[in-house]
Design a protein around this motif. Structure first.
Motif, PDB file in Angstrom:
ATOM      1  N   PHE A   1       0.787  -1.235   0.000  1.00 35.93           N
ATOM      2  CA  PHE A   1       0.000   0.000   0.000  1.00 35.93           C
ATOM      3  C   PHE A   1       0.817   1.282   0.000  1.00 35.93           C
ATOM      4  CE2 PHE A   1      -2.992  -3.132   1.721  1.00 35.93           C
ATOM      5  CZ  PHE A   1      -4.104  -2.876   0.936  1.00 35.93           C
ATOM      6  N   GLN A   2       1.980   1.288   0.619  1.00 34.02           N
ATOM      7  CA  GLN A   2       2.688   2.562   0.793  1.00 34.02           C
ATOM      8  C   GLN A   2       3.134   3.189  -0.525  1.00 34.02           C
ATOM      9  OE1 GLN A   2       5.681   2.405   3.818  1.00 34.02           O
ATOM     10  NE2 GLN A   2       5.762   4.622   4.041  1.00 34.02           N
ATOM     11  N   PRO A   3       3.603   2.397  -1.520  1.00 34.66           N
ATOM     12  CA  PRO A   3       3.995   3.054  -2.774  1.00 34.66           C
ATOM     13  C   PRO A   3       2.851   3.807  -3.445  1.00 34.66           C
ATOM     14  CG  PRO A   3       4.923   0.849  -2.654  1.00 34.66           C
ATOM     15  CD  PRO A   3       3.955   0.966  -1.511  1.00 34.66           C
TER      16      PRO A   3
ATOM     17  N   LYS B   1      -8.657  -8.209  -6.194  1.00 34.95           N
ATOM     18  CA  LYS B   1      -8.785  -7.334  -7.366  1.00 34.95           C
ATOM     19  C   LYS B   1      -7.633  -7.591  -8.345  1.00 34.95           C
ATOM     20  CE  LYS B   1     -11.040  -3.709  -9.121  1.00 34.95           C
ATOM     21  NZ  LYS B   1     -12.483  -3.557  -9.271  1.00 34.95           N
ATOM     22  N   VAL B   2      -6.431  -7.732  -7.794  1.00 31.79           N
ATOM     23  CA  VAL B   2      -5.269  -8.030  -8.631  1.00 31.79           C
ATOM     24  C   VAL B   2      -5.443  -9.366  -9.349  1.00 31.79           C
ATOM     25  CG1 VAL B   2      -2.802  -8.589  -8.563  1.00 31.79           C
ATOM     26  CG2 VAL B   2      -3.668  -6.622  -7.299  1.00 31.79           C
TER      27      VAL B   2
ATOM     28  N   TYR C   1      -3.758  -1.406  -5.410  1.00 31.72           N
ATOM     29  CA  TYR C   1      -2.468  -0.959  -4.896  1.00 31.72           C
ATOM     30  C   TYR C   1      -1.327  -1.946  -5.109  1.00 31.72           C
ATOM     31  CZ  TYR C   1      -5.054   2.851  -2.837  1.00 31.72           C
ATOM     32  OH  TYR C   1      -5.838   3.962  -2.672  1.00 31.72           O
ATOM     33  N   CYS C   2      -1.574  -3.213  -4.932  1.00 29.56           N
ATOM     34  CA  CYS C   2      -0.462  -4.164  -4.983  1.00 29.56           C
ATOM     35  C   CYS C   2       0.146  -4.194  -6.376  1.00 29.56           C
ATOM     36  CB  CYS C   2      -0.948  -5.560  -4.609  1.00 29.56           C
ATOM     37  SG  CYS C   2       0.416  -6.733  -4.349  1.00 29.56           S
ATOM     38  N   GLY C   3       1.392  -3.802  -6.464  1.00 29.35           N
ATOM     39  CA  GLY C   3       2.081  -3.782  -7.747  1.00 29.35           C
ATOM     40  C   GLY C   3       1.436  -2.855  -8.757  1.00 29.35           C
TER      41      GLY C   3
ATOM     42  N   CYS D   1       2.900  -7.281  -8.369  1.00 28.86           N
ATOM     43  CA  CYS D   1       2.412  -7.618  -7.028  1.00 28.86           C
ATOM     44  C   CYS D   1       3.110  -8.878  -6.521  1.00 28.86           C
ATOM     45  CB  CYS D   1       0.899  -7.811  -7.073  1.00 28.86           C
ATOM     46  SG  CYS D   1       0.163  -8.279  -5.490  1.00 28.86           S
ATOM     47  N   ARG D   2       3.200  -9.873  -7.394  1.00 25.17           N
ATOM     48  CA  ARG D   2       3.867 -11.127  -7.009  1.00 25.17           C
ATOM     49  C   ARG D   2       5.320 -10.880  -6.646  1.00 25.17           C
ATOM     50  NH1 ARG D   2       6.944 -14.926  -9.695  1.00 25.17           N
ATOM     51  NH2 ARG D   2       6.731 -17.081  -8.899  1.00 25.17           N
ATOM     52  N   ASP D   3       5.996 -10.070  -7.425  1.00 23.43           N
ATOM     53  CA  ASP D   3       7.406  -9.775  -7.141  1.00 23.43           C
ATOM     54  C   ASP D   3       7.561  -9.118  -5.774  1.00 23.43           C
ATOM     55  OD1 ASP D   3       8.123 -10.818  -9.584  1.00 23.43           O
ATOM     56  OD2 ASP D   3       8.319  -8.863 -10.586  1.00 23.43           O
TER      57      ASP D   3
END
Length: 933
Positions: A790-792, A841-842, A855-857, A864-866
């Motif tokens: 989430f932070q990025p 969602k991803v 948010y993820c990735g 996101c996986r990375d």
């Protein structure tokens, strides 16, 4: 020459010696001479006889059980305390319930109705003649019979006044020191009473800030109970006075007989040699002070509007007003469609939702908010305190934040789905773990009173959670929004404000505390003054500007100055002439103004009702944000002189009768009923109960044992592992994992997931977790993956603002979480729902009530996986002694089991053992009534 433990004769008989001589530390300052002087004069308070307490009017037929650790006895003489420090002994019934309570974690898989007695005690009325330990008659119209197994007082009066007198006497026998502590906490006077340690100062500051009552305020609540609540109010006042009289009778007798709690000696209130000194008698206003503490902990909801405003402003700064508001709303999850609700029949109970067009909002100017100071004129280093340092009360008693509290769970199944055809309930309050416990057990039998169960120490004129003749009830904290923040515009200077257009002086409330070193608290002498400015809209919490205007933000809750009002509902719950079915139970619950979810079961019906005085807000007022203190935005019908208002009628409170099942673990009450807190979405700890009870109900044939097993299984489960780890593994295994370290960590987590993601010993007493590496990895990974996810996208400012609204993690070992370490209660607060919705969602799965952005990735599966793999690898490399750094309470670095353990936090001079982690109610009932009146 070693100290000898004198023979103590009193409520529970003689205390023997056991164990080995250990270090006594600062307790050696209480001399052997003082010990012997006390022990030589101990006497039994009153004659004893051996006869049975009456069990008439009991329709449970031996199918009602309960348990409350660590034990009923919460009083210890100076001799008892010193013997505990030197020899490790404890007075009888001080910790005898800890073992059965703890052992359910290992014993529940094989549990049957026949073996429930290994883990719970019978809560049948009366005491069989062969189980009578003692009978005390503090006056001619009441007897207090204690049973051999637990020492619980069974109070039977021939008059109502005698019954209540006996209840007060028994409460003082079991909890006098604790009651005295908390009447001083409620008045903001703990440090003057028990020493100036930072923990003591932190607690009095915390609670006095929320309920800064003068003695006149406390008396006003008593007077209004007497004059404005009819015959039941008059009866309640008479009951409370008789209860106080019983407390004071015990104080006088124990002081004269020298068997009063030894903490009074250790804190300098009584001289052990001469017996000089005073234990102040109780009065009715002390009960109001006690109630204000309990109400602040467990029976309020809302507030935090300034913090919400700050995160909204941060979101708007990041994304712009329109999109930022959408992002904020998605994290707020006011009425999330994926949230588990207690009422699941589709019924809607709209309350405190988002208005179509907000009116009167008073959002602060960016950077202008300043907390209102509380402490002044400090000497001896007595600055603003937190609860980080030792004191008479433990450093993390309530973790310095009474707005973050977990209370209770409930599992109730209707008779249509049970083996017997009668409802089954497993429920109780999750009030934390203390020695002695905040709650105490009792049975009350007298004219118009027939009940057994738990009451908060010092408020036991009625059973507050328990059973009647043919019904049982319990509660969970509801915490719906009954507290609002108002922006009062300042005029003339910082201590005057506009009240309905008139410049009005604020009321200055002060409390000065001073202390000297004592045996129990060697803190250097010091003093300080607490100061609060109070307005008609409540106490001032912050200063700020709004549109350039200077304002004070105040906090007003509907139960403020009304802590005594709930006594009527508790009186009715104890009255067999009042409660006889689901409808009459709900009427009693309506008379409780604290924000609780109430549950009921008898042989025929189940029921649920959400209590609390929910104010009717002005049209357009958004309960999630500060509002201008102007007449058009006041609560409807608000009378500032007595803080009453128009409240939503009972029909608008979430409620139900005979739903197939009910679960509650501080989750959402019903559709449309807006949660007062962030994070009530797709993953909540209530889901741990929902999934298990729903499956049981669908299968049918539910028994007391099977419902207890469902509770116990949920109590050992890591919520993140059960409900979020599958999402995480789906993303990670969307492609082959080739890095050996990453692959090993993934395999560990998969094995843990297949085993049910428990935090549980490999065998009883092993102090080693099964799947220990996976548990360690999850504990290290969660904060890393949430920040990475989430932070990025949010940016640091908004991420931190949302983290202030809802903490990221609350695993059992997370001492930084809202409930602190060693508290038992876990997984109530965290970003579980945010992560679940975002990851689904991803993955391209359907999400109702999705976050406004992905948010993820950046919404890309590969990225996101990375991120997940890189943070997982980082977490797997963190050693156990870093994940579990140890503490000053006896846990060494790297000891995973110890980091999770529940500690009975000492509220007096006698300590108890730690137990393995279980996320379950403190006091718990298991009930099934086969018959009815």
């Amino acid at each position: 020459m070693p100290l000898r433990t004198p023979r103590r004769i009193g409520k529970y008989g003689a205390v023997g010696r056991a164990g080995t001589l250990g270090r006594i530390g600062k307790w050696r300052t209480a001399t052997a001479a003082a010990l012997l002087a006390l022990g030589a004069t101990l006497v039994a308070p009153l004659p004893m006889a051996a006869h049975a307490a009456d069990s008439s009017g009991d329709y449970c037929a031996g199918q009602c059980s309960d348990i409350l650790p660590p034990g009923e006895n919460g009083n210890a003489t100076l001799a008892d305390i010193l013997a505990n420090k030197v020899f490790g002994t404890r007075p009888a019934h001080t910790s005898d319930q800890l073992g059965p309570y703890a052992s359910l974690a290992d014993g529940y898989p094989q549990l049957t109705d026949a073996t429930l007695g290994k883990f719970f005690n019978s809560s049948s009325f009366g005491v069989p003649s062969g189980q009578v330990a003692s009978v005390t008659s503090p006056r001619s119209d009441v007897t207090i019979t204690r049973d051999k197994a637990t020492g619980v007082p069974h109070i039977k009066g021939t008059t109502r006044q005698g019954t209540e007198y006996g209840a007060g006497y028994a409460a003082a026998q079991d909890r006098l020191w604790l009651m005295d502590l908390f009447r001083h906490v409620g008045r903001g006077e703990l440090s003057s009473f028990a020493g100036g340690a930072a923990a003591n100062r932190g607690l009095e500051q915390e609670f006095w800030r929320q309920a800064p009552y003068t003695e006149a305020d406390l008396q006003d609540q008593v007077d209004r109970l007497a004059s404005g609540t009819g015959a039941r109010g008059q009866q309640a006042l008479a009951d409370a006075q008789a209860y106080v009289d019983g407390i004071n009778a015990y104080i006088t007798q124990s002081k004269n007989g020298r068997y009063f709690p030894g903490e009074y000696v250790l804190t300098g209130h009584v001289d052990a040699i001469t017996n000089a000194g005073t234990i102040e008698p109780f009065k009715l206003t002390d009960l109001i002070a006690l109630a204000s503490v309990i109400g602040a902990l467990f029976g309020t909801g809302g507030g935090g509007e300034v913090e919400s405003a700050l995160s909204l402003l941060a979101a708007q700064q990041k994304y712009g007003v329109t999109e930022g508001t959408k992002v904020w709303e998605s994290f707020r999850e006011r009425d999330d469609p994926e949230a588990t609700a207690t009422v699941h029949d589709g019924t809607s109970f709209p309350y405190a939702g988002k208005p179509a067009q907000a009116q009167g909002e008073a959002l602060p100017d960016p950077g202008s908010v300043v907390p209102e100071p509380l402490v002044y004129d400090a000497t001896g280093g007595a600055t603003q305190a937190t609860t980080k340092s030792p004191g008479v009360l433990p450093a993390n008693l309530f973790t310095g934040d009474a707005t973050k509290k977990g209370m209770s769970n409930a599992l109730v199944v209707s008779g249509a789905h049970t083996a017997s055809g009668h409802p089954v309930a497993v429920f109780g309050p999750q009030t934390g773990y203390f020695a002695p416990q905040l709650l105490m057990l009792q049975e009350l039998q007298g004219p118009g009173i027939s009940a057994r169960g738990a009451s908060f120490a010092g408020l036991g004129m009625y059973v507050e959670l328990g059973r009647g003749q043919d019904y049982a009830w319990s509660a969970t904290s509801a915490s719906q929004d009954v507290t609002d923040t108002y922006a009062v515009e300042l005029c003339q200077d910082s201590t005057h404000y506009l009240f309905h257009g008139v410049c009005t002086p604020m009321e200055k409330l002060e409390r000065t505390n001073s202390w000297s070193p004592t045996v129990a608290d060697s803190t250097a002498a010091g003093s300080y003054r607490m100061q609060i400015w109070r307005t008609a809209y409540g106490p001032v919490e912050y200063r700020a500007t709004v549109g350039g205007k200077a304002v004070a933000y105040t906090s007003l809750r509907s139960s403020y100055r009304h802590e005594a009002d709930s006594i009527l509902g508790f009186q009715e719950l104890n009255d067999p002439g009042f409660v006889h079915d689901a409808a009459s139970f709900q009427r009693a619950a309506q008379d409780i103004n604290y924000t609780f979810n109430w549950f009921y079961a008898d042989s025929r019906q189940t029921a649920y009702y959400n209590s609390g005085t929910n104010p009717v807000r002005a049209d357009g007022v958004d309960a999630s944000f500060p509002v201008w203190a102007q007449a058009q935005y006041d609560w409807r019908g608000w009378d500032p002189a007595v803080n009453t208002a128009t409240y939503t009628p009972p029909a608008q409170h979430p409620q139900s009768v005979d739903q197939d099942y009910y679960i509650s673990w501080n989750n959402k009450q019903a559709k449309g009923y807006t949660s007062a807190t962030f994070g009530n979405g797709s993953v909540h700890r209530g889901d741990l109960l929902e999934d298990r009870v729903k499956a049981l109900t669908q299968a049918g044939g539910v028994t007391r044992a099977s419902l207890t097993k469902a509770m116990a299984d949920a109590a050992l489960t890591d919520l993140r592992g059960e409900d979020v780890l599958p999402d995480l593994l789906k993303v990670i295994t969307s492609a082959p994992v080739t890095d050996p370290q990453e692959a090993t960590a993934v395999q560990q987590l998969q094995a843990w997931s297949a085993a049910g993601t428990k935090r549980h010993e490999t065998s009883p007493g092993s102090h080693t977790y099964a799947n220990a590496d996976a548990v360690r990895v999850m504990d290290a990974w969660w904060p890393l993956l949430i920040a990475g996810e989430f932070q990025p996208g949010l940016g640091s400012d908004l991420y931190n603002a949302f983290a202030a609204d809802l903490s990221v993690d609350e695993s059992p070992s997370a001492g930084h979480g809202p409930t602190g370490s060693h508290a038992g209660s876990s997984f109530q607060y965290g970003w579980w729902s945010y992560a679940d919705k975002d990851l689904r969602k991803v993955l391209g799965e359907p999400v109702q009530g999705a976050l406004a952005q992905t948010y993820c990735g950046g919404g890309q599966l590969t990225a996101c996986r990375d991120m997940l793999l890189s943070t997982l690898k980082q977490a797997a490399a963190v050693p156990a002694n870093t994940v579990y750094p140890g503490d000053d309470g006896g846990c060494s670095a790297g000891d995973q089991w110890c980091a999770d353990t529940i500690v009975q936090r000492p509220l007096g001079g006698v300590t108890d053992d730690r137990i393995s982690w279980q996320n379950r109610p403190t006091f718990q009932q298991v009930v099934e009534f086969p018959t009815h009146r």
